[in-house]
Scaffold this motif. Structure first.
Motif, PDB file in Angstrom:
ATOM      1  N   GLU A  84       7.001 -18.648  29.960  1.00 24.71           N
ATOM      2  CA  GLU A  84       7.470 -18.490  28.587  1.00 24.71           C
ATOM      3  C   GLU A  84       6.284 -18.581  27.637  1.00 24.71           C
ATOM      4  O   GLU A  84       5.390 -19.400  27.817  1.00 24.71           O
ATOM      5  CB  GLU A  84       8.509 -19.557  28.250  1.00 24.71           C
ATOM      6  N   GLU A  85       6.294 -17.741  26.603  1.00 26.24           N
ATOM      7  CA  GLU A  85       5.153 -17.667  25.694  1.00 26.24           C
ATOM      8  C   GLU A  85       4.984 -18.974  24.923  1.00 26.24           C
ATOM      9  O   GLU A  85       5.952 -19.586  24.467  1.00 26.24           O
ATOM     10  CB  GLU A  85       5.299 -16.504  24.725  1.00 26.24           C
ATOM     11  N   TRP A 131       1.014 -18.369  28.186  1.00 24.01           N
ATOM     12  CA  TRP A 131       2.362 -18.560  28.724  1.00 24.01           C
ATOM     13  C   TRP A 131       2.336 -19.759  29.663  1.00 24.01           C
ATOM     14  O   TRP A 131       1.350 -20.003  30.356  1.00 24.01           O
ATOM     15  CB  TRP A 131       2.829 -17.330  29.496  1.00 24.01           C
ATOM     16  N   TYR A 178      -3.245 -17.194  30.573  1.00 19.84           N
ATOM     17  CA  TYR A 178      -3.885 -17.017  29.274  1.00 19.84           C
ATOM     18  C   TYR A 178      -4.576 -15.661  29.205  1.00 19.84           C
ATOM     19  O   TYR A 178      -5.226 -15.234  30.177  1.00 19.84           O
ATOM     20  CB  TYR A 178      -4.906 -18.134  29.034  1.00 19.84           C
ATOM     21  N   ASP A 211       4.218 -13.979  36.979  1.00 20.59           N
ATOM     22  CA  ASP A 211       5.508 -14.613  36.749  1.00 20.59           C
ATOM     23  C   ASP A 211       6.273 -14.759  38.058  1.00 20.59           C
ATOM     24  O   ASP A 211       6.880 -15.808  38.334  1.00 20.59           O
ATOM     25  CB  ASP A 211       6.312 -13.774  35.749  1.00 20.59           C
ATOM     26  N   PHE A 246       1.488  -9.392  34.297  1.00 24.27           N
ATOM     27  CA  PHE A 246       2.370 -10.477  33.873  1.00 24.27           C
ATOM     28  C   PHE A 246       3.513 -10.659  34.874  1.00 24.27           C
ATOM     29  O   PHE A 246       3.842 -11.785  35.255  1.00 24.27           O
ATOM     30  CB  PHE A 246       2.941 -10.198  32.482  1.00 24.27           C
ATOM     31  N   SER A 294      -3.435 -15.359  23.691  1.00 26.13           N
ATOM     32  CA  SER A 294      -2.023 -15.569  24.011  1.00 26.13           C
ATOM     33  C   SER A 294      -1.929 -16.440  25.261  1.00 26.13           C
ATOM     34  O   SER A 294      -2.818 -16.431  26.104  1.00 26.13           O
ATOM     35  CB  SER A 294      -1.307 -14.233  24.260  1.00 26.13           C
TER      36      SER A 294
END
Length: 239
Positions: free
Chosen positions: A150-151, A141, A129, A121, A117, A139
């Motif tokens: 951001e989620e 982002w 995903y 990021d 992540f 999930s």
């Protein structure tokens, strides 16, 4: 549509194409990696400047081969289709993958996913995903106004801004449905063949029905013609 080969210009010994890790840890994870990657290939099959790959090493910084990761699937806009042994960002106009997918397996550790992540990021991925086929959780982002991933609060029916695909998580394991921009469901090759076979069977049945209807009509016409001929023999008027 033809594809091209991107000629390597960087030392492959310094940047190997293989990190020694398997593509998948089990058949369920492998199924979903292939399904997502092939589904995305199909969505962008007519756009020569969208590159889609699965389990391809992404080297993010020239001169430091340790800054790398291998998304289970990734999509890059503005880069040509074609073979690559790995994705070297500095040879791709400095463009990072825009969308990445990870398919979880029992061996994925929390620390590993946290590292990925941070990598995505920090390296400019716009959408990320993560799907766990074991429990069906999905999930996502998206890079928002903060400039960070951001989620996404609710993935049910969520449409990817970049890809145009729609996610419909199910209520159990191995139950995610992904639809292309045209509403076509992402399916495995086996499922696509089964649908094609069923469609062919329906078409054959329709042809047989039409043939039977034509034969019935021909039979009725012949009967009418025989009746008319008999009446003429008897001197009866057909009017």
């Amino acid at each position: 549509m033809s594809t091209s080969t991107i000629p390597p210009s960087t030392d492959r010994n310094l940047y190997p194409d293989d990190d020694g890790n398997p593509m998948a840890e089990n058949s369920l994870q492998f199924k979903w990696i292939v399904l997502v990657k092939e589904g995305l290939e199909t969505v962008f099959r007519d756009d020569p400047n969208v590159f889609v790959a699965g389990d391809l090493l992404w080297y993010a910084q020239e001169g430091d081969p340790k800054i790398r990761t291998a998304p289970d699937a990734m999509v890059v806009f503005g880069r040509p289709k074609g073979y690559r042994g790995s994705y070297m960002q500095w040879e791709e106009g400095g463009i990072p993958p825009h969308v990445v997918f990870e398919i979880l397996s029992p061996g994925n550790r929390g620390s590993e996913m946290a590292r990925k992540f941070r990598f995505y990021d920090n390296r400019g991925v716009e959408e990320y995903y993560v799907y766990d086929p074991e429990d069906g959780s999905l999930s996502g982002w998206r890079r928002e106004g903060s400039g960070r991933l951001e989620e996404i609060a609710d993935m049910q029916g969520y449409v990817s801004p970049r890809l145009g695909i729609r996610f419909e998580p199910g209520n159990g394991p191995d139950n995610l449905k992904i639809y292309g921009p045209d509403g076509t469901l992402f399916n495995t090759y086996q499922e696509i063949r089964a649908e094609a076979d069923a469609a062919n069977q329906r078409a054959d049945a329709e042809r047989q029905r039409a043939d039977a209807e034509r034969q019935r009509a021909d039979t009725e016409l012949q009967r009418a013609e025989r009746l008319a001929a008999r009446l003429r023999e008897l001197g009866e008027s057909l009017d």
